[in-house]
Design an enzyme around this catalytic site. Structure first.
Site, PDB file in Angstrom:
ATOM      1  N   GLY A  69      23.264  -1.763  33.670  1.00 49.70           N
ATOM      2  CA  GLY A  69      23.564  -1.440  32.442  1.00 49.70           C
ATOM      3  C   GLY A  69      24.110  -2.510  31.744  1.00 49.70           C
ATOM      4  O   GLY A  69      24.271  -2.708  30.343  1.00 49.70           O
ATOM      5  N   GLU A  79       3.916   3.945  -0.354  1.00 52.47           N
ATOM      6  CA  GLU A  79       4.655   4.252  -1.354  1.00 52.47           C
ATOM      7  C   GLU A  79       5.557   5.314  -0.937  1.00 52.47           C
ATOM      8  O   GLU A  79       5.181   5.878  -0.075  1.00 52.47           O
ATOM      9  CB  GLU A  79       4.307   5.169  -2.419  1.00 52.47           C
ATOM     10  CG  GLU A  79       2.629   3.744  -3.335  1.00 52.47           C
ATOM     11  CD  GLU A  79       2.725   4.433  -4.405  1.00 52.47           C
ATOM     12  OE1 GLU A  79       2.746   5.603  -4.757  1.00 52.47           O
ATOM     13  OE2 GLU A  79       1.465   3.963  -4.864  1.00 52.47           O
ATOM     14  N   LEU A 108       0.879  -1.078   0.106  1.00 56.11           N
ATOM     15  CA  LEU A 108       0.334  -0.042  -0.045  1.00 56.11           C
ATOM     16  C   LEU A 108       0.580   1.260  -0.168  1.00 56.11           C
ATOM     17  O   LEU A 108       0.668   1.679  -0.850  1.00 56.11           O
ATOM     18  CB  LEU A 108      -0.800  -0.115   1.299  1.00 56.11           C
ATOM     19  CG  LEU A 108      -1.489   1.383   1.472  1.00 56.11           C
ATOM     20  CD1 LEU A 108      -2.770   1.336   0.192  1.00 56.11           C
ATOM     21  CD2 LEU A 108      -1.939   1.262   2.503  1.00 56.11           C
ATOM     22  N   GLN A 159      15.467  -0.452  31.785  1.00 61.44           N
ATOM     23  CA  GLN A 159      16.199   0.203  33.401  1.00 61.44           C
ATOM     24  C   GLN A 159      16.249  -0.580  34.411  1.00 61.44           C
ATOM     25  O   GLN A 159      17.164  -0.146  35.003  1.00 61.44           O
ATOM     26  CB  GLN A 159      14.893   1.625  33.425  1.00 61.44           C
ATOM     27  CG  GLN A 159      15.250   2.202  34.441  1.00 61.44           C
ATOM     28  CD  GLN A 159      16.089   3.397  34.495  1.00 61.44           C
ATOM     29  OE1 GLN A 159      16.931   3.267  32.732  1.00 61.44           O
ATOM     30  NE2 GLN A 159      17.431   3.196  35.276  1.00 61.44           N
ATOM     31  N   TRP A 218       8.252   0.312   1.684  1.00 58.58           N
ATOM     32  CA  TRP A 218       8.404  -0.217   3.384  1.00 58.58           C
ATOM     33  C   TRP A 218       7.515  -1.593   3.036  1.00 58.58           C
ATOM     34  O   TRP A 218       6.490  -1.656   3.981  1.00 58.58           O
ATOM     35  CB  TRP A 218       7.145   0.782   4.335  1.00 58.58           C
ATOM     36  CG  TRP A 218       8.179   2.345   4.900  1.00 58.58           C
ATOM     37  CD1 TRP A 218       7.739   3.053   3.927  1.00 58.58           C
ATOM     38  CD2 TRP A 218       9.380   2.744   5.056  1.00 58.58           C
ATOM     39  NE1 TRP A 218       8.292   4.659   4.118  1.00 58.58           N
ATOM     40  CE2 TRP A 218       9.535   4.107   4.577  1.00 58.58           C
ATOM     41  CE3 TRP A 218      10.414   2.271   5.448  1.00 58.58           C
ATOM     42  CZ2 TRP A 218      10.798   5.037   3.969  1.00 58.58           C
ATOM     43  CZ3 TRP A 218      11.979   2.443   5.675  1.00 58.58           C
ATOM     44  CH2 TRP A 218      11.761   4.157   5.636  1.00 58.58           C
ATOM     45  N   GLY A 224       2.135   8.444   2.379  1.00 57.54           N
ATOM     46  CA  GLY A 224       1.802   6.462   4.085  1.00 57.54           C
ATOM     47  C   GLY A 224       1.294   6.664   4.115  1.00 57.54           C
ATOM     48  O   GLY A 224       0.325   6.176   4.650  1.00 57.54           O
ATOM     49  N   SER A 225       0.861   7.851   5.389  1.00 54.10           N
ATOM     50  CA  SER A 225      -0.528   8.260   6.169  1.00 54.10           C
ATOM     51  C   SER A 225      -1.946   8.624   5.429  1.00 54.10           C
ATOM     52  O   SER A 225      -2.728   8.261   5.026  1.00 54.10           O
ATOM     53  CB  SER A 225      -0.506   8.671   7.464  1.00 54.10           C
ATOM     54  OG  SER A 225       0.359   8.733   8.545  1.00 54.10           O
ATOM     55  N   GLU A 280       1.465  -0.333  10.717  1.00 54.43           N
ATOM     56  CA  GLU A 280      -0.568  -0.273   9.779  1.00 54.43           C
ATOM     57  C   GLU A 280      -1.118   0.602  10.386  1.00 54.43           C
ATOM     58  O   GLU A 280      -2.120   0.844  10.951  1.00 54.43           O
ATOM     59  CB  GLU A 280      -0.698  -1.223  11.180  1.00 54.43           C
ATOM     60  CG  GLU A 280      -0.003  -2.699  10.315  1.00 54.43           C
ATOM     61  CD  GLU A 280      -0.535  -3.466   8.834  1.00 54.43           C
ATOM     62  OE1 GLU A 280      -0.089  -3.267   8.042  1.00 54.43           O
ATOM     63  OE2 GLU A 280      -0.043  -4.998   9.723  1.00 54.43           O
ATOM     64  N   THR A 300       0.516   5.199  11.973  1.00 54.15           N
ATOM     65  CA  THR A 300       1.330   5.727  13.224  1.00 54.15           C
ATOM     66  C   THR A 300       0.471   5.755  14.100  1.00 54.15           C
ATOM     67  O   THR A 300      -1.301   5.432  14.056  1.00 54.15           O
ATOM     68  CB  THR A 300       1.678   6.841  12.480  1.00 54.15           C
ATOM     69  OG1 THR A 300       1.047   7.894  12.449  1.00 54.15           O
ATOM     70  CG2 THR A 300       2.555   6.766  11.472  1.00 54.15           C
TER      71      THR A 300
END
Length: 390
Positions: free
Chosen positions: A347, A135, A133, A343, A164, A139-140, A370, A372
């Site tokens: 480390g 390009e 879909l 977190q 994408w 996008g949106s 799918e 944003t």
């Protein structure tokens, strides 16, 4: 790679068959998928053999009719399978969701002849699909797509570029949305394009921050000829086809997001039980327990949200608003939970010796694909107060 075993999730499953199915998926994930995940993601290797195994196990067509090679499972069950697969490796869980999305147009809008001819191989014949879909400049605003299909006798000739595309360059078939008429959503038509079609080529895969084992690439259509018999739905109906698929696909992304979040929580719980500071396990400290409690609560809330939307879909009720809510909440939850897991491990969480850093990198893309999460808020707002006035 240090990775703790996952704790089984308490699942709400409607039948004994569904419970057996989840047990099969967990066993397969623990034996075949999870042990390879870290190494193959680091190397950027696509696990095509795992998708063949899933196909042979009947897991690539779960929500589709049995007479076409599917599993006849309700979405409520299919999504919990996706969650289990994504917890083991997001490349696999998301890949199954994308394949299901790619089959949706044919299964829902195809003729009986089209479904009889193509669906059995797509659902249980070892084939893998992709959905085209987006390009480079669309996008949106998906209705502004520019890839064009022009009628030539009994064929359509496709020219343009899709972007994408998950499984771009490795899929056996593509569900492609192309412009056959004027501007806007009414000028779009859906086509089923073979992966080896002449004139179809894939660019080099995108270099991404996560999910490196899943190829994402542009697809170029240079005079690709597709018979009219591979047109899905009516001419000009493509945008309706696309939106219907996306509603279902958003639930798949929600389930995958919670799989990643659950895996991160399991890792964090196991770590704080073992790690000792100041003469005792760090899991004794209330501040860390509160973090874990919040993580677990968000996951349970997200699971209830996507399952509620799935049950509406299974009952034949409208569910677009609930699908957008589930996608929004579950993917935001995955981002929060994986960040907190890093977190909690301190480390060590920031090193590749533990999987939570990979989960955090992978979770980010789920807020984008799918639609944003900003688009999900637009969808929800329209359901609440109607379209914007302009």
């Amino acid at each position: 790679m240090t990775e703790h075993g996952r704790q089984p999730v308490e699942r709400q499953l409607p039948t004994e068959e569904a419970r057996d199915l989840i047990s099969l998926v967990r066993e397969l994930a623990e034996r075949e998928i999870a042990p390879r995940a870290a190494e193959e993601e680091a190397a950027g290797r696509f696990p095509r053999d795992l998708f063949r195994l899933l196909s042979d196990s009947g897991l690539l067509g779960l929500p589709y009719p049995e007479k076409f090679g599917g599993g006849d499972q309700p979405y409520e069950v299919y999504l919990q399978v996706l969650e289990e697969l994504a917890a083991a490796r997001l490349t696999v869980g998301l890949g199954v969701s994308v394949h299901t999305l790619a089959c949706h147009a044919l299964a829902t809008f195809g003729t009986e002849e089209q479904r009889t001819e193509h669906l059995p191989d797509m659902l249980g014949g070892g084939l893998l699909g992709a959905y085209c879909l987006s390009e480079p400049a669309s996008g949106s605003d998906a209705a502004s797509l520019r890839t064009r299909a022009v009628r030539d006798g009994d064929d359509w000739v496709l020219n343009g570029t899709k972007a994408w595309i998950t499984h771009g360059g490795v899929a056996d078939f593509y569900t492609v949305l192309a412009r056959t008429g004027g501007e806007g959503p009414r000028g779009v038509t859906a086509f089923l394009v073979p992966g080896d079609a002449e004139g179809l080529s894939a660019a080099a895969p995108e270099r991404k921050m996560g999910m490196n084992g899943s190829p994402t690439a542009q697809l170029h259509f240079d005079g690709v000829r597709v018979p009219d018999a591979r047109r899905l739905g009516d001419e000009g109906q493509g945008f309706t086809v696309a939106l219907a698929a996306l509603d279902a696909g958003r639930l798949g992304i929600a389930a995958c997001a919670l799989g990643v979040a659950q895996a991160a929580l399991d890792e964090a719980v196991a770590y704080v039980a073992e790690r000792r500071q100041f003469g005792r396990p760090i899991g004794d400290f209330q501040g860390l327990r509160f973090m874990l409690a919040d993580m677990a609560t968000q996951i349970e809330a997200g699971r209830a949200l996507y399952l509620g939307a799935a049950r509406r879909r299974d009952a034949g009720l409208p569910y677009a608003k609930q699908a957008a809510m589930a996608k929004l909440f579950c993917t935001d939850t995955a981002m929060r939970v994986t960040t907190d897991a890093v977190q909690l491990l301190g480390g060590y969480g920031y090193t590749v010796d533990f999987p939570v850093e990979r989960y955090m990198r992978e979770a980010k893309v789920l807020q984008i694909v799918e639609g944003t999460n900003q688009i999900q808020r637009v969808v929800i707002g329209r359901h609440l107060v109607g379209p914007e006035s302009r």
